[in-house]
Design a protein around this motif. Sequence first.
Motif, mmCIF file in Angstrom:
data_model
loop_
_atom_site.group_PDB
_atom_site.id
_atom_site.type_symbol
_atom_site.label_atom_id
_atom_site.label_comp_id
_atom_site.label_asym_id
_atom_site.label_seq_id
_atom_site.Cartn_x
_atom_site.Cartn_y
_atom_site.Cartn_z
ATOM 1 N N ARG A 15 0.827 -1.210 0.000
ATOM 2 C CA ARG A 15 0.000 0.000 0.000
ATOM 3 C C ARG A 15 0.864 1.264 0.000
ATOM 4 O O ARG A 15 0.570 2.231 -0.720
ATOM 5 N N HIS A 67 2.217 1.890 -3.348
ATOM 6 C CA HIS A 67 1.174 2.376 -4.240
ATOM 7 C C HIS A 67 0.907 3.863 -4.025
ATOM 8 O O HIS A 67 0.574 4.591 -4.978
ATOM 9 N N GLU A 68 1.043 4.352 -2.786
ATOM 10 C CA GLU A 68 0.767 5.752 -2.475
ATOM 11 C C GLU A 68 1.988 6.654 -2.615
ATOM 12 O O GLU A 68 1.882 7.868 -2.467
ATOM 13 N N GLN A 81 -7.715 -5.257 -0.440
ATOM 14 C CA GLN A 81 -8.698 -4.219 -0.767
ATOM 15 C C GLN A 81 -9.255 -3.529 0.468
ATOM 16 O O GLN A 81 -9.471 -2.317 0.464
ATOM 17 N N HIS A 88 -6.184 0.951 7.966
ATOM 18 C CA HIS A 88 -5.766 1.952 6.984
ATOM 19 C C HIS A 88 -6.795 2.217 5.896
ATOM 20 O O HIS A 88 -6.540 3.000 4.980
ATOM 21 N N ARG A 121 -6.395 2.401 -2.172
ATOM 22 C CA ARG A 121 -6.591 3.562 -3.050
ATOM 23 C C ARG A 121 -6.235 3.199 -4.499
ATOM 24 O O ARG A 121 -5.298 3.730 -5.084
ATOM 25 N N GLY A 122 -6.987 2.308 -5.054
ATOM 26 C CA GLY A 122 -6.752 1.844 -6.409
ATOM 27 C C GLY A 122 -7.611 0.623 -6.652
ATOM 28 O O GLY A 122 -8.448 0.252 -5.822
ATOM 29 N N ASP A 127 -4.337 -2.245 -9.966
ATOM 30 C CA ASP A 127 -4.384 -1.218 -11.012
ATOM 31 C C ASP A 127 -3.979 -1.780 -12.376
ATOM 32 O O ASP A 127 -3.240 -1.147 -13.138
ATOM 33 N N HIS A 138 -1.726 6.137 10.063
ATOM 34 C CA HIS A 138 -1.354 6.348 8.656
ATOM 35 C C HIS A 138 -0.357 7.501 8.505
ATOM 36 O O HIS A 138 -0.218 8.074 7.420
#
Length: 343
Positions: free
Chosen positions: A21, A24-25, A51, A56, A60-61, A73, A294
């Motif tokens: 994650r 990815h961010e 997912q 958290h 976000r994808g 993605d 986070h």
Amino acid sequence: MDRPVRIAINGYGRIGRCVLRALHESPFRDRFSVVAINEPADLETIVYLTQYDSTHGMFRGSVALDGDRLRIDGAAIAVTHAERPEDVDWKALEIDLLLECSGRYSTRGELGRFLKAGCPRVLVSQPCRSAADVDSTVVFGTNHQVLTGQEQIVSSASCTTNAIVPVLDQLDRVFGIDHAFLTTMHSVMNDQPLIDGYHHSDLRLTRSAMQSMVPVSTGLAQGVVRMLPGLQGRIVAKAVRVPIPNVSAIDVVASLRSDATAAAINDALQRAAGERPALLTMTSAPHASIDFNHNPHSAIIDANNTRMAGERLANLLVWFDNEWGFANRMLDVARYWSGLFPE
């Protein structure tokens, strides 16, 4: 390296999923490609927990199941379910770096099994048993420059070590530390049961995680000394698990070698935060622990809780998201070790 660094994740629990994650961010997500995950759990559960995350939030994808692969993605990630390093053909995956996030391997002999199975390099998400078990133990922002790219096994230390070492390093540089006592108040972990049960050889860890504060053993003092050898014999630590799902804190009591005030200590730590803005930050707001969920920093210094007893006995409170902050530092080490940015 012209192409993205090909990485695999072994052990897709709390840290393994946070690493994916966090990548990815991150702004450098295109410099890495997660090509494989090894996790004994079934694929449907792996997809689901990627997912949805109670701590958290939603990913976000896009996350999808694609045959025997996980698709993030649109990019396919091979998933294996091996219990042993030898049962994955890592060489065929053509990875550049393995992120070992299972927490099961802590000696050179154990980690060397990944090398023999075809992994060129291994970055470990925990402290190893001794300094001799790895080529380097790295706290990013403190000693990551020791990495040359020639190492095969590197440890990212622990979340608590990453949180406290930059703070102690600055205090020692500016004021000198005679002795320090560290008390970690750590959120619950998966070696604790929800209700009392026959769960662990440490009898304290047989008690319900959500009903008590539970004292546990900690290797934090040894981890600090491994990074800051000048503090050998001057650091003592203890830890207490507290019934919250995430975010931890370290209460620091330090006997200094020169006179100080709370304001002078906060000024020194603010300078350190200015020099390492991705790692350290300070706050003077009236925070509770949930506010740091986070948060990607290694440590957040609570300026309101800096205290002095006399002129040389200091007390500090340092917050950290033990999952998200550590996952981001692990990626920083991976990035530096892979030569993806100058320092």
